[in-house]
Design a protein around this motif. Structure first.
Motif, short mmCIF file in Angstrom:
data_model
loop_
_atom_site.label_atom_id
_atom_site.label_comp_id
_atom_site.label_asym_id
_atom_site.label_seq_id
_atom_site.Cartn_x
_atom_site.Cartn_y
_atom_site.Cartn_z
N PRO A 1 0.67 -1.26 0.07
CA PRO A 1 -0.17 -0.03 0.00
C PRO A 1 1.05 1.26 -0.13
O PRO A 1 2.05 1.17 0.40
CB PRO A 1 -0.72 -0.19 1.09
CG PRO A 1 -0.11 -1.01 2.29
CD PRO A 1 0.74 -1.91 1.23
N VAL A 2 0.17 2.47 -0.60
CA VAL A 2 0.99 3.61 -0.70
C VAL A 2 0.45 4.81 -0.40
O VAL A 2 -0.79 5.12 -0.26
CB VAL A 2 1.46 3.78 -2.33
CG1 VAL A 2 2.31 4.84 -2.63
CG2 VAL A 2 1.92 2.65 -2.74
N LEU A 3 1.00 5.55 0.75
CA LEU A 3 0.58 6.86 1.44
C LEU A 3 1.23 7.79 0.26
O LEU A 3 2.62 7.78 0.55
CB LEU A 3 0.91 7.03 2.67
CG LEU A 3 0.65 8.44 3.36
CD1 LEU A 3 -0.86 8.61 3.28
CD2 LEU A 3 0.89 8.23 4.74
N MET A 4 0.60 8.89 -0.02
CA MET A 4 1.08 9.71 -1.19
C MET A 4 1.03 11.32 -0.52
O MET A 4 0.05 11.55 0.02
CB MET A 4 0.35 9.89 -2.50
CG MET A 4 0.21 8.26 -3.03
SD MET A 4 -0.59 8.14 -4.52
CE MET A 4 0.41 8.73 -5.66
N VAL A 5 2.15 11.96 -0.67
CA VAL A 5 2.17 13.41 0.32
C VAL A 5 2.44 14.50 -1.20
O VAL A 5 3.54 14.19 -1.82
CB VAL A 5 3.37 13.34 1.03
CG1 VAL A 5 3.25 14.65 1.86
CG2 VAL A 5 2.88 12.19 1.94
#
Length: 250
Positions: free
Chosen positions: A44-48
């Motif tokens: 999973p990827v958290l994008m900023v």
């Protein structure tokens, strides 16, 4: 940290950066269904997002990652213009929630200032992070950018005389906040944690040399700063690196 002098990009680079924004029309397009982080094998990827942008700016990239099987999560940053420490605290809480929802560690992907925050966050909470990819991020100094952008940052700080939480302050530039976050940015990288810094020598916003964090795998691309989140070559590169993060999780 090393002192970095603001720079003025060549006129040609400034023009390319304006055109780089046009790629974000891709944010208007067919919706790609969300991916269940617990049923997908992909990390999973958290994008900023970057400075003065919000989660909307990473919609084209998130769409590509979902097509590749990754569950993607927005940062909750409406506009990346606030106090560095405040944003870092917000992102830490968001990372905790995402990791709990996914049931495993999470990859962090950040563009420009978003990547700088991702590096700080990974140092603070490495047990929740599967790896970090930064896109055109000033990792060696937070203000390694153009004279025009430094002037904008200083103007915002001067305007924030009423303590608005969505605007950075003078403390973020030359006070305690700046000292603490700069020390965190320079902290040793957690052993064994994957870290990739993607940069471009034709970046017209960030001094590309500030992207060359010795702790990171440094990968050069040919892209504008503003267009990196919509560049198809960068998309393919990012997918490849996230696949490697996935293999390391299994």
């Amino acid at each position: 940290m090393t002192a970095w002098e603001p720079f003025t990009p060549r006129a040609g680079l400034r023009g390319r950066e304006v055109l780089g924004w046009l790629g974000y029309v891709q944010a208007i397009g067919p919706r790609v269904p969300a991916v269940d982080p617990r049923s997908s094998a992909a990390v999973p990827v958290l994008m900023v997002p970057g400075f003065l942008t919000g989660d909307w700016s990473l919609v084209p990239l998130a769409r590509h990652l979902r097509r590749s099987g990754h569950a993607t999560f927005a940062s909750g940053v409406v506009i990346n213009s606030g106090c560095t420490e405040m944003l870092l605290d917000l992102l830490e809480h968001r990372l905790e929630r995402v990791a709990e929802e996914a049931g495993r560690s999470v990859a962090l992907v950040g563009q420009s200032r978003g990547g700088t925050l991702c590096r700080m966050l990974a140092v603070r909470r490495p047990e929740l992070v599967a790896g970090v990819v930064t896109l055109a991020s000033p990792l060696l100094h937070q203000l390694a950018t153009t004279r025009a952008l430094v002037a904008q940052v200083e103007f915002i700080a001067r305007m924030n005389v009423v303590g608005w939480p969505w605007l950075l302050t003078a403390d973020c530039l030359a006070g305690g906040c700046a000292e603490r976050t700069s020390a965190l940015l320079a902290s040793p990288w957690p052993p064994g944690l994957p870290f990739v810094s993607v940069y471009s020598r034709v970046d017209g916003v960030v001094d590309w040399r500030a992207c060359l964090d010795p702790a990171a795998e440094q990968i050069e691309v040919i892209s504008t700063h503003n267009g990196m989140g919509t560049d198809r070559h960068v998309h393919r590169l990012l997918t490849s690196k996230l696949q490697a993060f996935t293999r390391e999780q299994t």
